[in-house]
Design an enzyme around this catalytic site. Structure first.
Site, mmCIF file in Angstrom:
data_model
loop_
_atom_site.group_PDB
_atom_site.id
_atom_site.type_symbol
_atom_site.label_atom_id
_atom_site.label_comp_id
_atom_site.label_asym_id
_atom_site.label_seq_id
_atom_site.Cartn_x
_atom_site.Cartn_y
_atom_site.Cartn_z
ATOM 1 N N ASP A 82 -2.552 6.071 8.006
ATOM 2 C CA ASP A 82 -1.549 6.630 7.104
ATOM 3 C C ASP A 82 -0.340 7.174 7.848
ATOM 4 O O ASP A 82 0.730 7.361 7.264
ATOM 5 C CB ASP A 82 -2.183 7.742 6.258
ATOM 6 C CG ASP A 82 -1.278 8.198 5.130
ATOM 7 O OD1 ASP A 82 -0.803 7.337 4.373
ATOM 8 O OD2 ASP A 82 -1.032 9.416 5.018
ATOM 9 N N MET A 134 1.587 11.817 -1.106
ATOM 10 C CA MET A 134 3.012 11.610 -1.352
ATOM 11 C C MET A 134 3.733 10.972 -0.165
ATOM 12 O O MET A 134 4.926 10.697 -0.250
ATOM 13 C CB MET A 134 3.683 12.957 -1.669
ATOM 14 C CG MET A 134 3.218 13.599 -2.965
ATOM 15 S SD MET A 134 3.628 12.590 -4.423
ATOM 16 C CE MET A 134 5.411 12.561 -4.324
ATOM 17 N N ARG A 135 3.011 10.735 0.932
ATOM 18 C CA ARG A 135 3.695 10.183 2.100
ATOM 19 C C ARG A 135 4.275 8.804 1.806
ATOM 20 O O ARG A 135 5.346 8.444 2.299
ATOM 21 C CB ARG A 135 2.734 10.125 3.291
ATOM 22 C CG ARG A 135 3.422 9.641 4.567
ATOM 23 C CD ARG A 135 2.531 9.709 5.792
ATOM 24 N NE ARG A 135 2.429 11.080 6.270
ATOM 25 C CZ ARG A 135 1.310 11.780 6.313
ATOM 26 N NH1 ARG A 135 0.186 11.237 5.893
ATOM 27 N NH2 ARG A 135 1.295 13.004 6.788
ATOM 28 N N ALA A 136 3.587 8.018 0.993
ATOM 29 C CA ALA A 136 4.076 6.674 0.680
ATOM 30 C C ALA A 136 5.434 6.740 -0.020
ATOM 31 O O ALA A 136 6.337 5.943 0.268
ATOM 32 C CB ALA A 136 3.067 5.935 -0.197
#
Length: 673
Positions: free
Chosen positions: A193, A274-276
């Site tokens: 990730d 929420m990183r995407a």
């Protein structure tokens, strides 16, 4: 210094080159993970990127590459006087898979710290990579403790070195680029990730393109400098375009329409966290800047999704990465285009090749339609007509996997770090101290003080400081967990061929494979049926490869149990030569029957006793069914010196209670109580 292969001379691989260039434009995108088979120019392209990066200004004499405009106030070489700076090329630092912790984060001189109170620190690779590229080839083979350090540095933008209360901190912000071959094992989810973008690469199947690859490579090998000179113009053009895109980047507008598309796309594909969303926003902005625009368009959002989402959709190691492009287009259309721009229904490919180079997704579930089309076998295991040849039927689908508890190898090992069996490791709880062998890595403070204390008067101690000599230093001995080699020996004969039973067997093995993935094991697969045994999968870290082989495993024929055990014994013998520190756990999945050839039962017993004589940990999964049971699997477990559990016990998720330690029962005891 050798001349690198020019970036612009790489043939094809449009998505790979685009992802690297976007990170060169905006390092905040978060790096690139390059997945693909061997020999696809992964490493070549990454190493070539460093030559395109603009030079960086650094504080003169600073070992940590501080920016003269905003030097790190906590820099170990600081505080820095204003004005003195120098320019140098951006660095690309390679992290070897077998690197030590001290090589990565730096080394602190414990002897001087204890005796003099001096923080004598030698920077590591994280310091070298600050404001540059940190490249990890075969990143999926990186040891867990190094992965933890990388995660911490990537999250905080700094590296901390702690040694018995002595601490050093320095800035460590870098572009993380990794390459990997999925056949050798998947990447830990937390590190996966951390990569902003991912790219799947494969060798071209077009003869003309393959010819051009060979032609350019041969020309480069014959005269690297001359070959690079011929591409110098193209390299300069791309370098200038990167500089221009960096200058334009702050002016790019990401409108509310584009943000809605990004949020809707991430929600539609059910990515975690929420990183995407953030990575997609940064990538779309970098795409617009690379194209020379100040407005993010729908085509930028689409391309950003293709690069940022595939590796974030995996729920377990057996899921294939990829993205359903039809679903992506539907989502983008449903939530409209950006605030401005034409929002074409069929956008042109983005700069660098666009989605045209994206591999076809492999999301299609293995539907029941496939199973329905397969001929069924009776309870006796005999295939019906048209079942793929005499004595053989098409593969049964695996039952739903379930969670298992730990199968551990007894004793204390010294293998590679993992999460299965007890072992002496660099990390874990302290169990004692010894004199260091080579460089000191983990100080045992109490033992060191105890060793130095009797000699203080003889050494002329006069002040409060402790006089410590190198002979006083003691290395902490620690106990943690190791990964093992889990070798599955699966009976695929006709006696196992009842479809419902074989589906349950595959589901049980699949569950154990998931457990092996989580515990950082290597796995191997030996199958036996008909007249012989075969190594369906040599020992590997790729548990998803084992799952694929298991799914396609056909059944039928006689039961050459001895051949299967002998083949497994040979696999272990070879593996001990390659990796003598890794201990093995053999999981035999069978009903215990042995047929075919002279004296098959006696021969199987002799083969099993080879494992017992060598002390190899083993467990037998008893697949016998029906009202009358012969108990052959229990006898086999006794010959192996291991334990046996029934298939029903496996399906009840009670395997660990029965085989908490796979040699808990004495040799010859057969079934676990």
């Amino acid at each position: 210094m050798s001349t690198p292969f020019p970036f612009t001379a790489v043939v094809g691989q449009d998505d790979l080159r685009l992802a690297l260039l976007l990170n060169a434009v905006s390092p905040a995108v978060g790096g690139v993970l390059v997945r693909g088979e061997k020999g696809t120019a992964k490493s070549t392209a990454v190493r070539a990127l460093s030559a395109l990066l603009p030079e960086v200004d650094v504080v003169s004499g600073c070992r940590f590459s501080c920016d003269p405009d905003s030097p790190d106030p906590g820099c170990p070489d600081g505080p820095h006087e204003p004005g003195a700076f120098a320019s140098r090329p951006a660095r690309m630092v390679e992290l070897p898979v077998g690197a030590s912790e001290d090589r990565l984060v730096g080394a602190l001189d414990i002897e001087r710290a204890l005796a003099e109170g001096v923080k004598a620190f030698e920077p590591g690779l994280l310091a070298d990579a600050h404001r540059g590229i940190l490249y990890v080839d075969e990143v999926n083979l990186l040891h867990d403790h190094l992965v933890d350090l990388l995660l911490d540095a990537a999250a905080m933008g700094a590296s901390y070195v702690e040694r018995e209360g002595v601490s050093v901190r320095h800035a460590a912000r870098f572009l993380l680029v990794g390459t990997m071959n999925p056949e050798e094992g998947e990447l830990r989810p937390q590190l996966l990730d951390r990569f902003g973008l991912t790219v799947e690469v494969a060798a071209s199947r077009e003869p003309d393109q393959r010819v051009e690859v060979v032609r350019r490579r041969l020309a480069y090998d014959d005269d690297p400098a001359g070959f690079a000179a011929r591409w110098a113009g193209e390299e300069a053009t791309v370098r200038a375009r990167i500089v221009a895109a960096r200058k334009l980047l702050p002016s790019v507008r990401l409108g509310d329409g584009a943000l809605r598309q990004i949020a809707a796309t991430c929600a539609a594909f059910e990515v975690d966290g929420m990183r995407a969303d953030i990575v997609m926003a940064r990538t779309a902005t970098a795409l617009a800047a690379w194209a020379g625009r100040t407005e993010v368009l729908a085509e930028d959002v689409r391309q950003a999704a293709l690069l940022a989402l595939p590796h974030r959709r995996r729920r377990n190691p057996f899921d294939a990465p990829g993205l359903d492009e039809d679903k992506l287009d539907e989502t983008l259309e449903e939530f409209g285009g950006p605030d401005e721009g034409d929002g074409d229904d069929d956008p042109d490919p983005g700069p660098g090749g666009g989605p045209g180079g994206q591999p076809e997704p492999d999301d299609a579930p293995r539907g029941d339609g496939d199973a329905a089309a397969r001929p069924e076998a009776g309870e006796g295991g005999e295939p019906q007509a048209g079942a793929g040849g005499a004595g053989e039927q098409s593969p049964a689908r695996a039952a739903e996997p379930f969670r298992t508890k730990v199968l551990s190898v007894p004793g204390l090992g010294e293998g590679a770090a993992g999460r299965r069996s007890r072992a002496r490791t660099e990390h874990g709880r302290t169990i004692g101290a010894r004199r260091p062998r080579g460089a000191l890595t983990k100080l045992h403070l109490a033992a060191t003080v105890q060793a130095a204390a009797p000699h203080q008067r003889a050494r002329g101690r006069s002040g409060p400081g402790l006089v410590v000599r190198r002979d006083d230093l003691r290395q902490a001995m620690r106990e943690g967990r190791e990964g093992n080699l889990v070798l599955f020996v699966v009976d695929a004969s006709g006696s196992m061929a009842a479809r419902q039973r074989m589906g349950a067997v595959k589901g049980a093995v699949l569950s154990l494979l998931l457990d092996a993935y989580q515990r950082r094991d290597k796995v191997g697969l030996v199958t036996f049926r008909g007249t012989a045994a075969e190594v369906a999968l040599p020992p590997t870290s790729s548990v998803d490869a084992a799952a694929v082989r298991l799914e396609s495993l056909p059944t039928g024929g006689r039961t050459p149990l001895a051949a299967g055990l002998l083949k497994a014994h040979e696999v272990l013998r070879v593996e001990r030569l390659r990796d003598p520190a890794r201990r093995a756990l053999v999981v035999v999945v069978t009903d215990g029957r042995a047929t075919g050839g002279p004296e098959p039962v006696a021969l199987a017993g002799r083969a099993a006793r080879l494992f017992a004589a060598e002390g190899t940990a083993s467990v037998v999964v008893d697949c016998e069914s029906g009202p009358v049971r012969l108990g052959l699997a229990g006898r086999l477990a006794g010959e192996l010196g291991g334990t046996a559990v029934t298939l029903d016990e496996l399906r009840a998720e009670s395997i660990a209670g029965l085989v908490k330690d796979v040699q808990g029962s004495r040799p010859g005891s057969g079934r676990a109580a």
